[in-house]
Design a protein around this motif. Structure first.
Motif, short mmCIF file in Angstrom:
data_model
loop_
_atom_site.label_atom_id
_atom_site.label_comp_id
_atom_site.label_asym_id
_atom_site.label_seq_id
_atom_site.Cartn_x
_atom_site.Cartn_y
_atom_site.Cartn_z
N GLU A 326 -7.65 141.56 91.74
CA GLU A 326 -7.92 142.71 92.60
C GLU A 326 -7.40 144.02 92.02
N SER A 327 -6.56 143.95 91.01
CA SER A 327 -5.88 145.16 90.54
C SER A 327 -6.41 145.68 89.21
N PHE A 328 -7.44 145.04 88.63
CA PHE A 328 -7.87 145.42 87.27
C PHE A 328 -8.27 146.89 87.19
N TRP A 329 -9.14 147.34 88.09
CA TRP A 329 -9.61 148.72 88.00
C TRP A 329 -8.52 149.71 88.39
N LEU A 330 -7.63 149.28 89.24
CA LEU A 330 -6.50 150.13 89.58
C LEU A 330 -5.60 150.31 88.36
N VAL A 331 -5.43 149.25 87.60
CA VAL A 331 -4.64 149.33 86.37
C VAL A 331 -5.29 150.29 85.37
N ILE A 332 -6.61 150.24 85.28
CA ILE A 332 -7.30 151.17 84.38
C ILE A 332 -7.00 152.61 84.76
N GLN A 333 -6.97 152.88 86.06
CA GLN A 333 -6.68 154.24 86.52
C GLN A 333 -5.21 154.62 86.32
N GLU A 334 -4.35 153.62 86.18
CA GLU A 334 -2.93 153.90 85.98
C GLU A 334 -2.56 154.13 84.51
N LEU A 335 -3.50 153.88 83.61
CA LEU A 335 -3.19 154.02 82.18
C LEU A 335 -2.76 155.44 81.79
N PRO A 336 -3.35 156.52 82.37
CA PRO A 336 -2.82 157.85 82.02
C PRO A 336 -1.34 158.01 82.34
N LEU A 398 1.64 144.36 66.17
CA LEU A 398 2.75 144.61 67.09
C LEU A 398 2.33 145.56 68.21
N VAL A 399 1.62 146.60 67.85
CA VAL A 399 1.15 147.56 68.85
C VAL A 399 0.22 146.87 69.86
N LEU A 400 -0.73 146.08 69.35
CA LEU A 400 -1.68 145.41 70.24
C LEU A 400 -0.99 144.38 71.14
N ILE A 401 -0.03 143.65 70.59
CA ILE A 401 0.66 142.63 71.39
C ILE A 401 1.40 143.27 72.56
N PHE A 402 2.11 144.36 72.29
CA PHE A 402 2.91 144.94 73.37
C PHE A 402 2.05 145.75 74.34
N PHE A 403 0.91 146.23 73.89
CA PHE A 403 -0.01 146.82 74.86
C PHE A 403 -0.56 145.73 75.76
N ALA A 404 -0.89 144.57 75.18
CA ALA A 404 -1.40 143.46 75.99
C ALA A 404 -0.35 142.98 76.98
N VAL A 405 0.91 142.90 76.54
CA VAL A 405 2.00 142.50 77.44
C VAL A 405 2.13 143.49 78.58
N LEU A 406 2.09 144.78 78.25
CA LEU A 406 2.20 145.82 79.28
C LEU A 406 1.04 145.73 80.26
N SER A 413 2.24 143.64 88.72
CA SER A 413 3.36 144.40 89.28
C SER A 413 2.95 145.81 89.65
N PRO A 414 3.21 146.25 90.88
CA PRO A 414 2.93 147.64 91.26
C PRO A 414 3.79 148.63 90.49
N ALA A 415 4.91 148.16 89.91
CA ALA A 415 5.81 149.06 89.16
C ALA A 415 5.61 148.95 87.66
N GLY A 416 4.48 148.39 87.24
CA GLY A 416 4.28 148.13 85.82
C GLY A 416 3.76 149.28 85.01
N ALA A 417 3.26 150.34 85.65
CA ALA A 417 2.60 151.43 84.92
C ALA A 417 3.61 152.42 84.36
N MET A 418 4.49 151.92 83.50
CA MET A 418 5.52 152.75 82.88
C MET A 418 5.52 152.53 81.38
N GLY A 419 5.48 153.62 80.63
CA GLY A 419 5.40 153.53 79.19
C GLY A 419 6.61 152.88 78.55
N ARG A 420 7.76 152.89 79.23
CA ARG A 420 8.97 152.30 78.64
C ARG A 420 8.81 150.81 78.38
#
Length: 778
Positions: A326-336, A398-406, A413-420
């Motif tokens: 249910e959250s896929f498109w919401l995650v896309i909008q959270e990427l900025p 390495l970049v791709l793996i950690f982007f996939a993990v994020l 997680s509702p608190a997952g949209a953080m670059g850290r």
């Protein structure tokens, strides 16, 4: 050692800036910093690890303990008097319009003088743990620099430019100056990156010390020739090193677990290239054993305590999750938001930098990506991938793996949209970014002006300078003002609109200025700035809140602000007799504001609800509110009635572009019908709004009276027209009490049985309902 002076300069600059970020930022204002600090305190006081769900108060007890153990070792001697569960005085108005650039209530807590320098007790302990992170950040720079030197040993400008991007990244500096486990996660990612690239470029494969280059930067065995490590065979040593850095990663933060895939892939490639499958097997076993010895106890402990080795199941039970489907498109909008918080969005994200900064970095990233793509195409054309190109592939993984993990974490997680959360991949990213930028001048116009090496040096100097300026700009221009006290004024100043309005015996309003007394509202929000010049007479007893009201000619509240004075940073409990300061309050007009004449007034009130009385210069009581000025709110002009801004949508499916009350009437008698028309813009195919209901509710909170109207947008839509005209009829009956009614709009999905979230284009969620202009029932 002359060749290391750029690295020394970068480290010194980083330490100076990171310490400045740390000192300027009040304690516990960093993301989850209080809960991270509680983990350290728990270790100090109990000499044992906390158990999720069994603590008196929440800490980050689900994380591996390495950074917290370091903090406990450093601060165990400090006399900390506060209870481990004590909460600092909170600011109830924190994060007001958190997405705005500015200084309005950016502080989560009210910070007493006991936190000031010289530090003592809990303030000292928290600062010392922060300084541990500063040191770990510096080590991350060293490993990033060393990795770049491995890849380009004859062009150290590549290492300088790459490291400078990391050293002067505002967000990396900020996080290094607070208590968290993201900086040690970045260090762990850099350590795995260095070890993997070092093995990849080894001339003899699993032979430990020989490289395909003429020099050996940061030798892993230097200084160990007389120790047991040197007695091991090279393949065993590689296994111990790989297991050691992987254990470091696992004990830093669990989201680094997938990084082992890169290590195994590099080890397998080296074995294939050098036909060393026996060494591959022995190194792999040594890596597994070393990891088990150094980090296995943590997973065994979790299995015994939680019934599974990670503790993640208990974490999700305590903190909650959301459904990935249910959250896929919401995650896309959270990427900025992820992108902005990777480079500079301080606190919990409520202190952003200007949007132009994030856009500029994104454009530079695209340019760098084009440079890398250009190099890749050249390699494919030549049918040959150089050693540096091969290392770049590892960094890309390495970049791709950690982007996939994020991304996966954001799905649950509702608190997952953080670059850290991408910090473990940040060292690899900065090397690739600079490499991509450096490839342009080498193959382009600059090659006519200088040699390739000289062009790279110039690029490194320019990038380093720009990033250094950016780091200072973010510190001085945005982080420091967010926590600064309001400006003072003196008797020598000429105050605007001199007045003498005394609030009980505590303070006198000596002047004021209302900016923008005639507001021609665009199709969006408008802001009215109110400046207040206060003189403190006596120290107030406790904290009083400041309110600013804007009421229209119907007596309806158009908008209001409640805040501690000083936009949250100068509460009345900190006022002292003789203080003279300029306070500023911003009244934001909702974009749904209707045209009207309105009055600005201010006052002070206690949290219990009573207001301070106001007296004029003649000693006459004028009430409990100081009326300042009238303003005119003109109608917005646009294609639709009362047009709204187009910078937000309901999860990318629909956008409200305007609305109107029939005849512009916002007053009605019992027995009348209020007619409200909404104008929607459909952003997706018609089939994708099937099941969406527009729910309008008129509510009178004191009496709980309510009138509702629900329309199906799908059945009102025209397939050939993206605009949907949605009319609601709201009859008022004898059951409806007279008074001011809130008008709330909610979009509901009958298939998911959930309200659709209103999301800004910048990525932040606004609400699941939208308040429209209020109406009066007589």
């Amino acid at each position: 050692m002359k060749k290391y002076w750029p690295l020394a300069l970068l480290i010194a600059s980083f330490l100076l800036l990171a310490l400045s970020y740390s000192v300027i930022n009040p304690i516990h204002e960093g993301t989850d910093e209080l809960r991270h600090y509680r983990f350290v305190r728990y270790l100090v006081e109990n000499r044992a690890l906390p158990v999720q769900g069994q603590e008196a108060c929440r800490s980050q007890s689900h994380h591996p303990p390495l950074i917290y153990a370091l903090g406990a070792l450093l601060t165990g001697w400090v006399d900390e008097t506060a209870d481990i569960c004590a909460n600092p005085p909170s600011n109830p108005f924190w994060a007001y319009r958190y997405w705005d650039v500015g200084t309005d209530n950016k502080n989560m807590y009210l910070h007493p003088a006991t936190e000031s320098f010289p530090w003592a007790g809990d303030a000292l302990a928290a600062r010392l743990v922060r300084f541990v992170n500063v040191g770990l950040g510096a080590l991350t720079l060293v490993l990033t620099y060393a990795t770049a030197v491995l890849i380009w040993p004859r062009n150290r400008a590549m290492a300088v430019g790459s490291t400078a991007i990391l050293a002067f990244s505002p967000m990396f500096l900020y996080m290094a100056g607070t208590i968290n486990n993201d900086v040690i996660a970045a260090l762990s990612g850099a350590a795995v990156m260095y070890a993997s690239v070092r093995l990849l470029l080894s001339e003899t494969g699993f032979g430990f010390d020989k490289l395909s280059h003429r020099e050996r930067p940061l030798s892993l065995s230097k200084g160990m020739s007389k120790g047991g490590f040197d007695r091991l065979s090279p393949r065993l040593r590689w296994g111990v090193v790989m297991g050691g850095v992987y254990a470091l990663a696992l004990m830093s933060k669990f989201n680094l677990a997938p990084i082992a895939a890169v290590q195994v892939l590099v080890m397998t490639y080296v074995a294939w290239r050098h036909k060393q499958w026996g060494s591959w097997l022995i190194s792999g076993v040594a890596m597994l054993v070393t990891t088990a010895v150094l980090a296995g106890w943590w997973f065994l402990r979790n299995q015994l305590v939680y019934g599974e080795p990670t503790g993640v199941e208990t974490l999700t039970e305590l903190w909650g999750v959301r459904s990935p489907s249910e959250s896929f498109w919401l995650v896309i909008q959270e990427l900025p938001n992820v992108w902005s918080s990777l480079w500079g969005r301080f606190g919990f994200g409520q202190i952003p930098l200007p949007e132009l900064f994030y856009t500029g970095l994104w454009l530079l990233t695209l340019v760098a990506g084009a440079g890398l793509l250009w190099a890749l195409l050249r390699a494919l054309k030549a049918r040959r991938l150089s050693q540096s190109g091969l290392a770049a592939v590892v960094l890309g993984l390495l970049v791709l793996i950690f982007f996939a993990v994020l991304f996966a974490y954001m799905l649950i997680s509702p608190a997952g949209a953080m670059g850290r959360f991408f910090f473990p991949g940040l060292p690899a990213l900065v090397i690739l970014l600079f490499a991509g930028l450096a490839l342009w001048p080498v193959g382009g116009v600059w090659s006519k002006l200088a040699t390739a090496a000289r062009a790279t040096q110039i690029t490194a100097v320019v990038v380093s300078g720009l990033m250094a300026v950016t780091a200072v700009w973010a510190l001085v221009g945005y982080l420091a003002p967010a926590y600064a006290a309001p400006p003072r004024w003196s008797d020598a100043q000429t105050l605007p609109n001199p007045t003498h309005l005394q609030f009980d015996d505590f303070a006198t309003l000596r002047g004021y200025e209302v900016h923008h007394t005639a507001v021609s509202r665009p199709p969006g929000e408008s802001m009215i700035q109110v400046d207040l010049y206060w003189e403190v007479l006596n120290q107030p007893i406790g904290d009083f809140y400041l309110f600013a009201h804007l009421q229209d000619e119907l007596g309806i509240m158009v908008t209001q602000r409640d805040t501690h004075p000083g936009l949250g940073k100068f509460p009345t409990s900190q006022w002292r007799p003789g203080d003279k300061f300029k306070d500023t309050v911003y009244l934001w007009l909702p974009e749904t504001t209707y045209p009207s004449e309105a009055t600005v007034s201010v006052g002070l009130y206690a949290p219990e609800g009573y207001r301070l009385l106001v007296w004029n210069a003649a000693g006459e009581m004028v009430g409990d509110t100081a009326v300042l000025e009238q303003i005119t709110i003109s109608p917005a002009v646009g294609e639709f009635p009362n047009p709204l801004a187009t910078d937000k949508s309901y999860e990318g499916r629909l956008r409200l572009v305007g609305y109107e009350f029939e005849g512009d009437k916002r007053t009605a008698m019992v027995g009348d019908t209020i007619t409200l028309t909404l104008y929607w813009e459909r952003l997706v195919p018609l089939a994708e709004i099937d099941g969406l209901l527009a729910d309008i509710a008129l509510r009178h909170p004191p009496s709980h009276s309510e009138v509702r109207s629900v329309n199906s947008l799908y059945h009102q839509a025209d397939p050939d027209n993206p605009i949907i005209i949605d009319t609601h009829h709201l009859p008022l009956t004898a059951e409806n009490s007279p008074g001011v009614y809130d008008v709330n709009l909610r979009l509901f999905d009958i298939f998911t049985e959930k309200a659709v979230i209103l999301v800004a284009d910048k990525g932040h969620q606004i609400d699941n309902q939208l308040p429209l202009a209020r109406v009066v029932v007589e």
